[in-house]
Scaffold this active site. Sequence first.
Site, short mmCIF file in Angstrom:
data_model
loop_
_atom_site.label_atom_id
_atom_site.label_comp_id
_atom_site.label_asym_id
_atom_site.label_seq_id
_atom_site.Cartn_x
_atom_site.Cartn_y
_atom_site.Cartn_z
N GLU A 107 -7.64 27.33 -16.61
CA GLU A 107 -6.22 27.28 -16.27
C GLU A 107 -5.70 26.00 -16.89
O GLU A 107 -6.31 24.94 -16.76
CB GLU A 107 -6.01 27.25 -14.75
N CYS A 129 0.78 32.46 -6.49
CA CYS A 129 0.92 31.79 -7.78
C CYS A 129 1.30 32.83 -8.81
O CYS A 129 1.09 34.02 -8.61
CB CYS A 129 -0.39 31.12 -8.19
N HIS A 176 3.48 33.44 -12.97
CA HIS A 176 4.08 32.95 -14.21
C HIS A 176 5.50 33.49 -14.35
O HIS A 176 5.69 34.71 -14.29
CB HIS A 176 3.26 33.42 -15.42
N GLU A 231 -1.93 24.54 -17.10
CA GLU A 231 -0.58 24.91 -16.73
C GLU A 231 0.32 23.73 -16.37
O GLU A 231 -0.12 22.78 -15.74
CB GLU A 231 -0.62 25.85 -15.51
N GLU A 290 2.94 40.60 -4.48
CA GLU A 290 1.63 40.31 -3.91
C GLU A 290 1.58 40.49 -2.39
O GLU A 290 0.56 40.92 -1.86
CB GLU A 290 1.20 38.88 -4.25
N HIS A 315 -5.54 33.77 -20.56
CA HIS A 315 -6.52 33.06 -19.74
C HIS A 315 -7.93 33.30 -20.26
O HIS A 315 -8.53 34.34 -20.01
CB HIS A 315 -6.38 33.46 -18.28
N HIS A 321 0.62 26.54 -20.71
CA HIS A 321 1.69 27.49 -20.44
C HIS A 321 2.34 27.19 -19.10
O HIS A 321 1.84 26.41 -18.30
CB HIS A 321 1.17 28.94 -20.50
#
EC number: 5.3.3.2
Length: 182
Positions: A114, A67, A69, A116, A87, A25, A32
């Site tokens: 970002e 959010c 990955h 994505e 989280e 990032h 990605h």
Amino acid sequence: MQTEHVILLNAQGVPTGTLEKYAAHTADTLLHLAFSSWLFNAKGQLLVTRRALSKKAWPGVWTNSVCGHPQLGESNEDAVIRRCRFELGVEITAPEPVYPDFRYRATDPNGIVENEVCPVFAARTTSALQINDDEVMDYQWCDLADVLHGIDATPWAFSPWMVMQATNREARKRLSAFTQLK
């Protein structure tokens, strides 16, 4: 937690490799794979979170619940479950796709991009939150209709991905189904 990576994608969304998440990032972020999730409680309320100030991109911004990955070899659904535990400290129902082909590019005020392919999911929880302060600085359970009204009236107050997801008609319809009590 071990070092996370992002799965790099070509323009057609085909994986081409991996890169360490923090290094990925930047002002020149490569395309990605990511995911975005909207979490609802037993009352049908949406969990809206405020990103920790230590986050590299969009620190302190209000956004949808979680959010992240997926890691190499991990399904998007398993990644949603993993990040909800990490989280928020919660167990969730099986994540359901609400906007599976969401893709976006946005630049935060610090110049972090970002970029994505980011399928959007929704899930439910009955667990009490155990917030990870490194990820989330504040949160609120809200009626979805109030959140959507807030996004329509003041989109600048929310993360750009949340605004883009919430303004998609089909995603709104699918998210609204999660407000119905089961």
